[in-house]
Design a protein around this motif. Sequence first.
Motif, mmCIF file in Angstrom:
data_model
loop_
_atom_site.group_PDB
_atom_site.id
_atom_site.type_symbol
_atom_site.label_atom_id
_atom_site.label_comp_id
_atom_site.label_asym_id
_atom_site.label_seq_id
_atom_site.Cartn_x
_atom_site.Cartn_y
_atom_site.Cartn_z
ATOM 1 N N GLN A 184 39.860 45.662 40.153
ATOM 2 C CA GLN A 184 40.387 46.847 40.265
ATOM 3 C C GLN A 184 41.468 46.971 41.431
ATOM 4 O O GLN A 184 41.760 48.013 41.622
ATOM 5 C CB GLN A 184 39.261 47.909 40.463
ATOM 6 N N GLY A 185 41.791 45.877 41.941
ATOM 7 C CA GLY A 185 42.712 45.975 43.167
ATOM 8 C C GLY A 185 42.225 46.570 44.342
ATOM 9 O O GLY A 185 43.094 47.097 45.301
ATOM 10 N N LEU A 186 40.950 46.516 44.534
ATOM 11 C CA LEU A 186 40.277 47.157 45.613
ATOM 12 C C LEU A 186 39.842 46.166 46.735
ATOM 13 O O LEU A 186 39.782 45.003 46.411
ATOM 14 C CB LEU A 186 38.990 47.971 45.377
ATOM 15 N N ALA A 187 39.799 46.649 47.888
ATOM 16 C CA ALA A 187 39.641 45.584 49.048
ATOM 17 C C ALA A 187 37.988 45.156 48.936
ATOM 18 O O ALA A 187 37.235 45.597 48.425
ATOM 19 C CB ALA A 187 39.507 46.366 50.360
ATOM 20 N N PRO A 188 37.708 43.787 49.395
ATOM 21 C CA PRO A 188 36.353 43.331 48.899
ATOM 22 C C PRO A 188 35.330 44.066 50.086
ATOM 23 O O PRO A 188 35.915 44.297 50.900
ATOM 24 C CB PRO A 188 36.790 41.763 49.386
ATOM 25 N N GLU A 189 34.303 43.760 49.671
ATOM 26 C CA GLU A 189 33.295 44.312 50.620
ATOM 27 C C GLU A 189 33.087 43.593 52.038
ATOM 28 O O GLU A 189 33.136 42.349 52.045
ATOM 29 C CB GLU A 189 31.763 43.893 49.745
ATOM 30 N N VAL A 230 33.873 40.742 42.689
ATOM 31 C CA VAL A 230 34.587 40.453 41.472
ATOM 32 C C VAL A 230 35.174 41.686 41.092
ATOM 33 O O VAL A 230 36.394 41.719 40.407
ATOM 34 C CB VAL A 230 33.825 39.661 40.612
ATOM 35 N N VAL A 231 34.488 42.697 41.031
ATOM 36 C CA VAL A 231 34.743 44.141 40.230
ATOM 37 C C VAL A 231 35.884 44.805 41.027
ATOM 38 O O VAL A 231 37.008 45.084 40.563
ATOM 39 C CB VAL A 231 33.770 45.165 40.196
ATOM 40 N N ASN A 232 35.734 44.427 42.435
ATOM 41 C CA ASN A 232 36.908 45.193 43.422
ATOM 42 C C ASN A 232 38.151 44.252 43.062
ATOM 43 O O ASN A 232 39.247 44.971 43.061
ATOM 44 C CB ASN A 232 36.589 45.022 44.567
ATOM 45 N N GLU A 233 38.149 43.165 43.094
ATOM 46 C CA GLU A 233 39.226 42.265 42.964
ATOM 47 C C GLU A 233 40.209 42.815 41.555
ATOM 48 O O GLU A 233 41.177 42.829 41.682
ATOM 49 C CB GLU A 233 39.066 40.791 42.918
#
Length: 461
Positions: A225-230, A220-223
């Motif tokens: 921040q526009g980062l790739a998911p784990e 959820v945090v990565n999404e």
Amino acid sequence: MGFKIFQLFLNLDVILLINLSRIKRENSSRFDFFNIQNMPKSFKKPQRKAFVILHFLLFSTFFLHFQSASAADGKSLFKQNCATCHKPCDQKLTGPGLKGVLSRVPSADWIHNWVHNSAGVLKSGDSYAKKIFDENGGSVMTTFPGLSNADIDAIIAYVDPGDCPPATAGPSKTEPGTGGENTGETKGGLDPFWVLLAVTGILLILAIVLRSTKRALKNVVNEKQGLAPEPDRTIWESFKHWCENNKRIVAVIILYFVCVGVKTCWYTVKDIGVYQGYHPEQPIKFSHKIHAGDNGIQCVYCHSGAEKSKTAGVPSANICMNCHKGISETANPGSKEEIAKIYYAAGWDPAKMAYTGDQHPLQWNKVHVLPDFVFFPHSQHVMVGKVECETCHGDVKKMTTVEQFSPLTMGWCINCHRTTEVKMEGNKYYDELHEKLKKKYGKQPITVAKMGGLDCAKCHY
């Protein structure tokens, strides 16, 4: 009560005699205290009557008191005079059981004559006397001429109804390790193994849930921040990933478990053959607490080899029979069954009071075991070293089932030799040696180690 009355009359008599002595000193004529005719005239007639009556009451009370006292406690008289050969029940000892004796003998007078002079009754040709004489293996009864007829009647009054010990309900349930029989029943409560297994399962499920929750929150945090998911890894892949990124921590953990493993292996190997606390079940539930503790039987009475040889030895059933020939049951639960095992081992028939010759040796389980290459002489330690049994065997007087109190390892023995002072006083064997050691060590305590107690050949050869 009778004794108190006797004391009262005795005190009055003493007072009267003191007064008579005073009268005698005042009167020049001689007189006899116990002759009324010779009493002085100043001792008037009423006083003389009181004197005679008081003495009559004094001696009659004295006689009646001791007559009643001798016949009052038949049980006490029985224990003092008869208990060695008879029991106040049906069971035979050296002589027959005395329960119901009045229904068997010809008369009460016959009992009086028999107790006072059994040999004389036999010589008279009495048929009943000859019958019981033959039934009891020709054993001549000890005579008791000092017992009065009242004493004998008191004993008969005690034994005729019978005084048999109550029947036991069998062995009591005891805790494991106390020497009692394990009944197979366990106390209520949960088994610790299953509790640990349940807790481990719960923690494992909780770890999986937390791992999934952590991954979801991270995504959820990565999404945002526009980062790739784990990446979706398995538990094993996650573990390898963590190890690759934390190599120092992994190295410390591995080193820790290696050290713990080495230590565990070392002490496991070291304790092979060390059975401290070992207390096996024995063929007979023999309680050292009862015999050595409560009854005060000395260790060497049963283990006589401790003073004379290398081993203390295990007593044979014949040693037990020295006491249990006459003691077939005690107040302890299950005693009758356990003593019966001694009779079976010794080949003893308690009903006939005779040995059958059919013996069955007891197979005792050894508690203290030393390796074959170790030389340990009991006699040297007990007689010369004056070492108490409790030093190695613990407080046996409090043990129901004997257990191995000491580790009996080489280190334990060496430490004992280093700290135990040699008792040389009064032992001529050490006289010359003692002088040499005093010169060598001065005022230092002379221990076993200083006399060669650490030499390998002392115990291994």
